[in-house]
Design an enzyme around this catalytic site. Structure first.
Site, PDB file in Angstrom:
ATOM      1  N   ASP A 115      25.705  32.352  -7.073  1.00 16.54           N
ATOM      2  CA  ASP A 115      25.576  31.249  -6.049  1.00 16.54           C
ATOM      3  C   ASP A 115      24.620  30.163  -6.364  1.00 16.54           C
ATOM      4  O   ASP A 115      24.948  28.926  -6.143  1.00 16.54           O
ATOM      5  CB  ASP A 115      25.712  31.724  -4.758  1.00 16.54           C
ATOM      6  CG  ASP A 115      24.569  32.346  -4.447  1.00 16.54           C
ATOM      7  OD1 ASP A 115      23.383  32.114  -4.828  1.00 16.54           O
ATOM      8  OD2 ASP A 115      24.626  33.342  -3.372  1.00 16.54           O
TER       9      ASP A 115
ATOM     10  N   ASN B 174      23.520  37.462  -7.870  1.00 15.90           N
ATOM     11  CA  ASN B 174      24.253  36.541  -7.152  1.00 15.90           C
ATOM     12  C   ASN B 174      24.638  35.394  -8.228  1.00 15.90           C
ATOM     13  O   ASN B 174      23.667  35.073  -9.198  1.00 15.90           O
ATOM     14  CB  ASN B 174      23.571  36.008  -6.143  1.00 15.90           C
ATOM     15  CG  ASN B 174      23.204  37.030  -5.187  1.00 15.90           C
ATOM     16  OD1 ASN B 174      23.833  38.214  -5.302  1.00 15.90           O
ATOM     17  ND2 ASN B 174      22.528  36.743  -4.016  1.00 15.90           N
TER      18      ASN B 174
ATOM     19  N   HIS C 292      24.374  38.319 -13.573  1.00 18.31           N
ATOM     20  CA  HIS C 292      25.936  38.213 -13.697  1.00 18.31           C
ATOM     21  C   HIS C 292      26.292  36.526 -13.920  1.00 18.31           C
ATOM     22  O   HIS C 292      27.397  36.312 -13.498  1.00 18.31           O
ATOM     23  CB  HIS C 292      26.401  38.545 -12.480  1.00 18.31           C
ATOM     24  CG  HIS C 292      26.450  40.197 -12.267  1.00 18.31           C
ATOM     25  ND1 HIS C 292      26.441  40.785 -11.156  1.00 18.31           N
ATOM     26  CD2 HIS C 292      26.121  41.287 -13.248  1.00 18.31           C
ATOM     27  CE1 HIS C 292      26.405  42.008 -11.203  1.00 18.31           C
ATOM     28  NE2 HIS C 292      26.207  42.399 -12.580  1.00 18.31           N
TER      29      HIS C 292
ATOM     30  N   CYS D   3      37.224  21.795 -22.351  1.00 18.82           N
ATOM     31  CA  CYS D   3      35.974  21.637 -22.669  1.00 18.82           C
ATOM     32  C   CYS D   3      36.028  20.347 -23.503  1.00 18.82           C
ATOM     33  O   CYS D   3      37.059  19.683 -24.009  1.00 18.82           O
ATOM     34  CB  CYS D   3      35.995  22.670 -24.102  1.00 18.82           C
ATOM     35  SG  CYS D   3      34.516  22.361 -25.169  1.00 18.82           S
TER      36      CYS D   3
ATOM     37  N   SER E  39      24.766  46.477  -2.301  1.00 16.91           N
ATOM     38  CA  SER E  39      25.466  47.979  -2.172  1.00 16.91           C
ATOM     39  C   SER E  39      25.268  48.920  -3.266  1.00 16.91           C
ATOM     40  O   SER E  39      25.453  50.020  -2.948  1.00 16.91           O
ATOM     41  CB  SER E  39      26.951  47.649  -2.103  1.00 16.91           C
ATOM     42  OG  SER E  39      27.441  46.945  -3.282  1.00 16.91           O
TER      43      SER E  39
ATOM     44  N   CYS F 137      35.124  27.443 -28.286  1.00 17.12           N
ATOM     45  CA  CYS F 137      34.021  27.098 -29.121  1.00 17.12           C
ATOM     46  C   CYS F 137      32.673  27.801 -28.356  1.00 17.12           C
ATOM     47  O   CYS F 137      31.536  27.409 -28.920  1.00 17.12           O
ATOM     48  CB  CYS F 137      33.662  25.736 -29.186  1.00 17.12           C
ATOM     49  SG  CYS F 137      33.155  24.822 -27.838  1.00 17.12           S
TER      50      CYS F 137
HETATM   51  C1  BJW Z   1      22.892  42.368   3.933  1.00 19.72           C
HETATM   52  C2  BJW Z   1      23.093  41.584   4.643  1.00 19.72           C
HETATM   53  C3  BJW Z   1      21.960  40.992   5.419  1.00 19.72           C
HETATM   54  C4  BJW Z   1      25.098  42.064   4.173  1.00 19.72           C
HETATM   55  N1  BJW Z   1      20.961  41.198   5.005  1.00 19.72           N
HETATM   56  N2  BJW Z   1      21.832  42.776   3.913  1.00 19.72           N
HETATM   57  C5  BJW Z   1      29.090  53.310 -14.810  1.00 19.72           C
HETATM   58  C6  BJW Z   1      29.631  53.959 -13.918  1.00 19.72           C
HETATM   59  C7  BJW Z   1      30.905  53.773 -13.213  1.00 19.72           C
HETATM   60  C8  BJW Z   1      31.307  52.257 -13.446  1.00 19.72           C
HETATM   61  C9  BJW Z   1      30.942  51.673 -14.449  1.00 19.72           C
HETATM   62  C10 BJW Z   1      29.486  51.902 -15.232  1.00 19.72           C
HETATM   63  N3  BJW Z   1      29.262  51.143 -16.078  1.00 19.72           N
HETATM   64  C11 BJW Z   1      29.977  49.934 -16.054  1.00 19.72           C
HETATM   65  C12 BJW Z   1      30.972  50.396 -14.974  1.00 19.72           C
HETATM   66  C13 BJW Z   1      31.922  49.446 -14.652  1.00 19.72           C
HETATM   67  C14 BJW Z   1      31.660  48.441 -13.626  1.00 19.72           C
HETATM   68  C15 BJW Z   1      31.429  48.856 -12.360  1.00 19.72           C
HETATM   69  O1  BJW Z   1      29.884  48.994 -12.001  1.00 19.72           O
HETATM   70  N4  BJW Z   1      32.116  49.182 -11.556  1.00 19.72           N
HETATM   71  C16 BJW Z   1      31.729  49.924 -10.259  1.00 19.72           C
HETATM   72  C17 BJW Z   1      32.287  49.057  -9.172  1.00 19.72           C
HETATM   73  C18 BJW Z   1      32.298  51.381 -10.219  1.00 19.72           C
HETATM   74  N5  BJW Z   1      30.630  47.404 -14.330  1.00 19.72           N
HETATM   75  C19 BJW Z   1      31.154  46.466 -14.888  1.00 19.72           C
HETATM   76  O2  BJW Z   1      32.227  46.384 -15.533  1.00 19.72           O
HETATM   77  C20 BJW Z   1      29.830  45.617 -15.484  1.00 19.72           C
HETATM   78  N6  BJW Z   1      29.921  45.590 -17.031  1.00 19.72           N
HETATM   79  C21 BJW Z   1      29.543  46.504 -17.962  1.00 19.72           C
HETATM   80  O3  BJW Z   1      28.873  47.561 -17.715  1.00 19.72           O
HETATM   81  O4  BJW Z   1      29.759  46.210 -19.315  1.00 19.72           O
HETATM   82  C22 BJW Z   1      29.994  47.354 -20.264  1.00 19.72           C
HETATM   83  C23 BJW Z   1      31.448  48.070 -20.144  1.00 19.72           C
HETATM   84  C24 BJW Z   1      32.229  47.206 -20.652  1.00 19.72           C
HETATM   85  C25 BJW Z   1      33.692  47.988 -20.844  1.00 19.72           C
HETATM   86  C26 BJW Z   1      33.789  49.067 -20.111  1.00 19.72           C
HETATM   87  C27 BJW Z   1      32.732  49.898 -19.724  1.00 19.72           C
HETATM   88  C28 BJW Z   1      31.266  49.078 -19.766  1.00 19.72           C
HETATM   89  C29 BJW Z   1      30.092  44.228 -15.125  1.00 19.72           C
HETATM   90  C30 BJW Z   1      29.864  43.976 -13.822  1.00 19.72           C
HETATM   91  C31 BJW Z   1      30.140  42.650 -13.419  1.00 19.72           C
HETATM   92  C32 BJW Z   1      30.357  42.600 -11.799  1.00 19.72           C
HETATM   93  N7  BJW Z   1      30.778  41.148 -11.413  1.00 19.72           N
HETATM   94  C33 BJW Z   1      30.742  40.822 -10.205  1.00 19.72           C
HETATM   95  C34 BJW Z   1      31.479  39.382 -10.020  1.00 19.72           C
HETATM   96  C35 BJW Z   1      30.609  38.282 -10.484  1.00 19.72           C
HETATM   97  C36 BJW Z   1      31.082  36.877 -10.683  1.00 19.72           C
HETATM   98  C37 BJW Z   1      31.646  36.577  -9.186  1.00 19.72           C
HETATM   99  O5  BJW Z   1      30.978  36.458  -8.342  1.00 19.72           O
HETATM  100  O6  BJW Z   1      32.721  35.937  -9.183  1.00 19.72           O
HETATM  101  O7  BJW Z   1      29.606  40.787  -9.688  1.00 19.72           O
HETATM  102  S1  BJW Z   1      31.503  42.019  -8.975  1.00 19.72           S
HETATM  103  C38 BJW Z   1      30.629  41.612  -7.722  1.00 19.72           C
HETATM  104  O8  BJW Z   1      29.780  42.915  -7.437  1.00 19.72           O
HETATM  105  C39 BJW Z   1      29.521  40.549  -8.100  1.00 19.72           C
HETATM  106  C40 BJW Z   1      28.128  40.951  -7.620  1.00 19.72           C
HETATM  107  O9  BJW Z   1      27.055  40.596  -8.389  1.00 19.72           O
HETATM  108  C41 BJW Z   1      28.190  42.658  -7.837  1.00 19.72           C
HETATM  109  C42 BJW Z   1      27.404  43.353  -6.757  1.00 19.72           C
HETATM  110  O10 BJW Z   1      27.894  43.266  -5.432  1.00 19.72           O
HETATM  111  P1  BJW Z   1      26.586  43.085  -4.463  1.00 19.72           P
HETATM  112  O11 BJW Z   1      25.615  41.904  -4.635  1.00 19.72           O
HETATM  113  O12 BJW Z   1      25.903  44.360  -4.275  1.00 19.72           O
HETATM  114  O13 BJW Z   1      27.429  42.907  -3.089  1.00 19.72           O
HETATM  115  P2  BJW Z   1      28.203  43.893  -2.127  1.00 19.72           P
HETATM  116  O14 BJW Z   1      29.178  42.961  -1.369  1.00 19.72           O
HETATM  117  O15 BJW Z   1      28.868  45.001  -3.081  1.00 19.72           O
HETATM  118  O16 BJW Z   1      27.033  44.395  -1.194  1.00 19.72           O
HETATM  119  C43 BJW Z   1      26.455  43.369  -0.170  1.00 19.72           C
HETATM  120  C44 BJW Z   1      25.242  44.345   0.492  1.00 19.72           C
HETATM  121  O17 BJW Z   1      24.501  43.356   1.211  1.00 19.72           O
HETATM  122  C45 BJW Z   1      25.905  45.633   1.371  1.00 19.72           C
HETATM  123  O18 BJW Z   1      25.198  46.574   1.010  1.00 19.72           O
HETATM  124  C46 BJW Z   1      25.389  44.858   2.824  1.00 19.72           C
HETATM  125  O19 BJW Z   1      25.207  45.902   3.701  1.00 19.72           O
HETATM  126  C47 BJW Z   1      24.356  44.055   2.575  1.00 19.72           C
HETATM  127  N8  BJW Z   1      23.934  42.941   3.485  1.00 19.72           N
HETATM  128  N9  BJW Z   1      24.687  41.267   4.760  1.00 19.72           N
HETATM  129  C48 BJW Z   1      20.726  42.098   4.159  1.00 19.72           C
HETATM  130  N10 BJW Z   1      22.346  39.647   6.150  1.00 19.72           N
HETATM  131 ZN    ZN Z   2      34.653  23.975 -26.762  1.00 21.97          ZN
END
Ligand code: BJW
Ligand code: ZN
Length: 243
Positions: free
Chosen positions: A104, A102, A119, A147, A189, A130
């Site tokens: 946040d 997160n 993240h 900046c 997720s 810079c």
């Molecule tokens: C509850 C609840 C309650 C609700 N109680 N539970 C290998 C395989 C396939 C793809 C890739 C791979 N390696 C890399 C990739 C690509 C990509 C990726 O993973 N894509 C997949 C989606 C397929 N990854 C990347 O690009 C990463 N970089 C990387 O690997 O670099 C190397 C590279 C470079 C170039 C090419 C290839 C590799 C970077 C990932 C960055 C993710 N960024 C974000 C945005 C952050 C900024 C922002 O917030 O604006 O991060 S995306 C978003 O998803 C955010 C989150 O941190 C992240 C994860 O989401 P999260 O937290 O799991 O949320 P949800 O909504 O998905 O799930 C919520 C869950 O809560 C649900 O299960 C609900 O049921 C539950 N829930 N209420 C308990 N009350």
């Molecule tokens: Zn700067």
């Protein structure tokens, strides 16, 4: 459910190296939207239009509008009982580390200190020229923030799709996951890499892994415990009656 919670609590009590991996679900009860699912951000916004370096290069103003909207929203909410319970766990378990996806800042606000934000953080900005990173809690940064040091365009200090995580931070998260005896995987997720694979690192290092989520995830089948329900209700129960 109560029995499962009690046996997971017993496992936690025996451990001195515990890790938690959190995702957007832990902040849902604070009023922060998650990314996926019916109420998720990516239902109304396309991730590729907003959370990629290409989107920022194409239309930085649109991307800043999205982040200003989230800054404004998050500035008005606060941590919930699940965040607080993890602060309590840090106090009682000798080697407790919290790894969060997160951005946040609610874990920090709640009082967690041994925290790895893999993240980035919504309240930090980074200069595209810079590279200076600064803290700025303004709810509205405007759409072309500059900046103060060099006049370059600022961007949110978060990790977008296709960007690499900070290698030192990722290494720290991997080492923590490999070394822990118990990992709690809360409100994620488990589809975004490399974050999702941290639970696999923990499991293959011999840790007991436990998932706390409203629903099943791709990782549920290999979990030792799956606790279905709200994080704000389940996580506090894990730290109750500890003595
Ligand atoms: C509850 C609840 C309650 C609700 N109680 N539970 C290998 C395989 C396939 C793809 C890739 C791979 N390696 C890399 C990739 C690509 C990509 C990726 O993973 N894509 C997949 C989606 C397929 N990854 C990347 O690009 C990463 N970089 C990387 O690997 O670099 C190397 C590279 C470079 C170039 C090419 C290839 C590799 C970077 C990932 C960055 C993710 N960024 C974000 C945005 C952050 C900024 C922002 O917030 O604006 O991060 S995306 C978003 O998803 C955010 C989150 O941190 C992240 C994860 O989401 P999260 O937290 O799991 O949320 P949800 O909504 O998905 O799930 C919520 C869950 O809560 C649900 O299960 C609900 O049921 C539950 N829930 N209420 C308990 N009350
Ligand atoms: Zn700067």
């Amino acid at each position: 459910m109560e029995e499962k919670i009690a046996s997971l609590r017993d496992v936690l009590k025996e451990a001195d190296r515990v890790a938690a991996l959190t995702g957007a679900g832990i902040s849902a009860e604070s009023g922060v939207p998650t990314f996926r699912g019916d109420e998720g951000l990516w239902r109304n916004y396309r991730a590729t239009d907003l959370a990629t370096p290409q989107a920022f290069a194409r239309d930085p103003e649109l991307v800043w509008e999205f982040y200003n909207w989230r800054r404004e929203l998050i500035s008005k909410v606060t941590y919930n009982p699940a965040h607080r319970a993890l602060v309590e766990l840090e106090r009682i378990v000798p080697g407790f580390t919290l790894i969060t996806q997160n951005v946040d800042g609610l874990h920090l606000l709640a009082g967690s200190r041994n925290l790895i934000e893999i993240h980035g953080n919504l309240w930090k900005v980074r200069c595209t020229k810079c590279r200076e990173i600064t803290l700025d809690r303004s709810p509205d940064m405007g759409t072309s923030p500059e900046c103060k040091l060099c006049g370059g365009l600022l961007r949110p200090h978060v990790v977008w799709f296709g960007e690499s995580l900070d290698p030192d931070i990722l290494q720290q998260a991997i080492a923590t996951s490999k070394a822990c005896q118990v990992m709690l995987v809360i409100g994620t997720s488990s589809v975004v890499q490399p974050a999702a694979s941290l639970a696999l690192e923990a499991k293959s290092g011999g840790a007991v892994v436990a998932e706390i989520n409203l629903e099943s995830t791709p990782h549920s089948p290999f979990m030792d415990f799956t606790l279905h329900g709200k994080a704000g209700e389940i996580v506090p129960k894990l730290v109750e009656n500890w003595a």
